[in-house]
Structure formats: structure tokens, C-alpha cells
Design an enzyme around this catalytic site. Structure first.
Site, PDB file in Angstrom:
ATOM      1  N   PHE A  11       0.856  -1.193   0.000  1.00 25.75           N
ATOM      2  CA  PHE A  11       0.000   0.000   0.000  1.00 25.75           C
ATOM      3  C   PHE A  11       0.889   1.238   0.000  1.00 25.75           C
ATOM      4  O   PHE A  11       0.727   2.162   0.777  1.00 25.75           O
ATOM      5  CB  PHE A  11      -0.939  -0.043   1.211  1.00 25.75           C
ATOM      6  N   LYS A 228      12.794  -4.158 -17.872  1.00 22.41           N
ATOM      7  CA  LYS A 228      11.661  -3.957 -18.796  1.00 22.41           C
ATOM      8  C   LYS A 228      11.983  -4.577 -20.157  1.00 22.41           C
ATOM      9  O   LYS A 228      11.103  -5.121 -20.829  1.00 22.41           O
ATOM     10  CB  LYS A 228      11.328  -2.475 -18.908  1.00 22.41           C
TER      11      LYS A 228
HETATM   12  N1  HSE Z   1      11.215   3.737 -11.502  1.00 19.55           N
HETATM   13  C1  HSE Z   1      10.457   3.444 -12.665  1.00 19.55           C
HETATM   14  C2  HSE Z   1      10.689   4.543 -13.699  1.00 19.55           C
HETATM   15  C3  HSE Z   1       9.006   3.366 -12.297  1.00 19.55           C
HETATM   16  O1  HSE Z   1      11.257   5.570 -13.337  1.00 19.55           O
HETATM   17  O2  HSE Z   1      10.330   4.377 -14.862  1.00 19.55           O
HETATM   18  C4  HSE Z   1       8.126   2.778 -13.347  1.00 19.55           C
HETATM   19  O3  HSE Z   1       8.480   1.470 -13.688  1.00 19.55           O
END
Ligand code: HSE
Length: 344
Positions: A11, A228
Site C-alpha cells: 500500500f 523492462k
Molecule cells: N522507476 C520506474 C521509472 C518506475 O522511473 O520508470 C516505473 O516502472
């Protein structure tokens, strides 16, 4: 009326972003989608746990946490002594929202939460990149066996459509290459430094605005972008990459001179992710790259993200939108919940 019972695990900024949107859009979810979403529990390492199958009052919970008070101060009936795993097992939740921090080494504690929820046939909506990057194939097969849905739109580009766009509108297309700006924090830092701020000041601002990871080294050393890249490679291009396969460079300690000098050559410095097919392999890298100012990617500033998908049928498809922050990432979870309800 469709009814979903939600359990929040985590949360923090993202979980609360979702909670605020659930309150804001409660009426719309009912009228437009015939959907009622009840929260049956919130578990958070810092704020504590409250669980009640009759429903948790989200606005009371938000008020407490937003004013720095633990959930133990919640003044309505609730169980307070469950661990997050017990809450997953013992509540009537049918959707577990996993929004704990990203751990790129083990995926924990998120990985165990997600496995447990799926084993019990509960649907999962998560923004946690660790488990998806480390164990996507295992988790998606588990979900299939158990008849549960695993949704993770917010792991890349927060609420800006990435996976749902591919799975719906581009379902019959092949993605051959992806190039993008996929880390909001570093893009924000580079943009602020172009305005003359120092690296430290810009990083501090990114943390204050909630863009950075709990451990910002994940952002500035390029780990977040690399994770990613792994997710995109494995989910959208059927790759089998792990983090060690991604060539990586970050922006830690970059000087004003390094940021400003490409501008004299008509370029802007961007931390780019590239994932591409090379014969039968998928290769991925994260690199600091001067991008000509005439390119679409050069115009993507601040915490914005962009992703260009090179496809076999449409050529390049480009998406630009928020990539981080409380409301955009909360929205990714809201959209996952909506998708879950549509595919029940
Ligand atoms: N820390 C990541 C960014 C958050 O700055 O893109 C989103 O994945």
C-alpha cells in the site's frame, strides 16, 4: 452485477494510487461496466494489515496512511494479525493486487505472493517487475493450469497501454524490434539537467515525485530499463532472456557537460532500450544514445516514456505516455482489474 473482492499486498505509492482511482471511479465502474469492486484487505510491511471479508473502507484507510498513521488505527472491525500470505489464503479475495517493491535478484516477496495467489486460483494484477522478469513463463503456465488471470500492464510504461495494445489490436502482428525510452526517472533527470539542474538535484526531484524505485540505483544504473527489456522480450517476442543477457549502461553521476554537448550537434541524450530479433535469437540492450532532435524519441521529455514497435504488418507503431508515478501506475492496475472482470 459482477463482483470482485480485492486484496492489496503493498500500500505504497502505487497501491494508494489504485485505491484513489477505485474511489474516484466507483460509480463509473458500476454504470459503465456493471462492476462492483470490494476491498477485503490491505497488507503492507510499513503500514500494517487490516482484513475484513465484509469490506474495508478504502477512504478511511487512505486517510490514515496519507497522514502517516498505521492501519492499526483503522477504527472499524478488521483482523490485524495476518501475514500477507495468510491474508492471500484466508480472505475471500478473488483478485490479489501485488504492488510491493521490485526485487531484481529474487523477485521476492512479490514472487511468493503471486505464486500463492495463482495456486489458489486467484487472479493477480501486479506492477511488480521482478516476478514477471524472473519467472514469467512459470507464472503464466501456473495461471493457465489454475484458470486464473495474471495481468501486469503496469510493469512497462505504467498505465500507457503496452501489453493490452499488443494482445488486442496487434494480436495478429509480429513484433520484430522494440526501441524505447522506458525509464521515467532517468528521462526526467536528463530533461531536468538540460535545463541546468545538477544530477543530484534532478534525482532528488524524481524521488520526491514518486518516479524512482524504492532503491533509485535500479533506475540510474539502468537495471529498471533492463528488466523492462527482459519483460518485453519474453512476453511480446517469445524470448527467453534473463537480466544477465541485457547489455546495460546507466546514467549514474552523469555531468552537465555530457548532457549538454550532444545538443550542439542537434541531438538529445536518451537512455534507450532496444530489443530485437537476430536470426533465431532475441538480443537486448540499454544504452545512453544521442538521438537526433528530429526523431520522435527526442521529443519525449520528463517522466514520459515512449515505445516504438516495429511490426511485420504496420511498420512502426509508436506509443508515448506516462511511464511512472502514482496515478498512471494506479491506472494500470485499475485497467488490469477491468480486464480481469471482462475475461471472467
Ligand atoms: N522507476 C520506474 C521509472 C518506475 O522511473 O520508470 C516505473 O516502472
Amino acid at each position: 452485477m459482477k463482483r470482485l473482492n480485492l486484496l492489496f499486498i503493498g500500500f505504497g505509492i502505487v497501491g494508494r494510487g489504485l485505491a484513489e482511482l477505485l474511489l474516484e471511479k466507483e460509480g463509473m465502474l458500476k454504470s459503465r461496466f456493471d462492476l462492483e469492486v470490494k476491498t477485503v484487505g490491505i497488507c503492507d510491511l510499513r503500514w500494517g494489515t487490516i482484513v475484513n471479508d465484509d469490506g474495508i473502507n478504502l477512504s478511511k484507510a487512505l486517510k490514515l496512511v496519507n497522514s502517516g498513521k498505521a492501519l492499526t488505527n483503522y477504527d472499524s472491525p478488521a483482523k490485524r494479525d495476518l501475514t500477507s500470505l495468510e491474508a492471500i489464503r484466508e480472505t475471500t479475495s478473488n483478485v490479489v493486487v501485488e504492488a510491493t517493491w521490485t526485487n531484481i535478484e529474487t523477485g521476492e516477496p512479490g514472487l511468493t505472493h503471486i505464486r500463492e495467489a495463482l495456486k489458489l486460483g486467484k487472479h493477480v494484477a501486479t506492477t511488480n517487475k521482478g516476478p514477471i522478469a524472473l519467472a514469467y513463463k512459470e507464472l503464466i503456465s501456473l495461471a493457465k493450469v489454475k484458470g486464473a488471470q495474471l495481468r501486469f500492464e503496469g510493469t512497462v510504461m505504467s498505465g500507457t497501454p503496452t501489453f493490452n495494445l499488443k494482445w488486442s489490436c496487434l494480436a495478429a502482428a509480429e513484433v520484430r524490434r522494440i526501441v524505447g525510452i522506458l525509464n521515467g526517472t532517468t528521462n526526467f533527470i536528463l530533461t531536468e539537467m538540460e535545463k541546468g539542474l545538477s544530477y543530484e538535484e534532478a534525482l532528488h526531484n524524481a524521488q520526491e515525485l514518486g518516479y524512482a524505485e524504492a532503491d533509485p540505483t535500479l533506475d540510474v544504473d539502468g537495471w529498471d530499463a533492463a528488466i523492462k527489456a527482459v519483460i518485453l522480450a519474453n512476453v511480446l517476442m517469445d524470448g527467453n532472456l534473463s537480466l544477465k543477457d541485457v547489455k546495460r549502461r546507466g546514467i549514474r553521476g552523469i555531468s552537465l557537460e555530457e548532457v549538454l554537448s550532444p545538443i550542439k550537434q542537434g541531438c538529445r541524450l536518451k537512455l534507450l532500450v532496444e530489443v530485437r530479433r537476430e536470426r533465431s535469437d532475441i538480443v537486448a540492450k540499454v544504452d545512453l544514445t544521442p538521438v537526433p532532435t528530429t526523431s520522435i524519441l527526442a521529443g519525449v521529455s520528463g517522466p514520459l516514456n515512449a515505445m516504438v514497435m516495429e511490426t511485420d504488418v504496420l511498420g512502426d507503431v509508436t506509443i508515448i505516455g506516462p511511464g511512472a508515478g502514482r496515478r498512471p501506475t494506479g491506472y494500470a492496475l485499475l485497467n488490469d482489474i477491468l480486464e480481469i472482470s471482462k475475461h471472467l
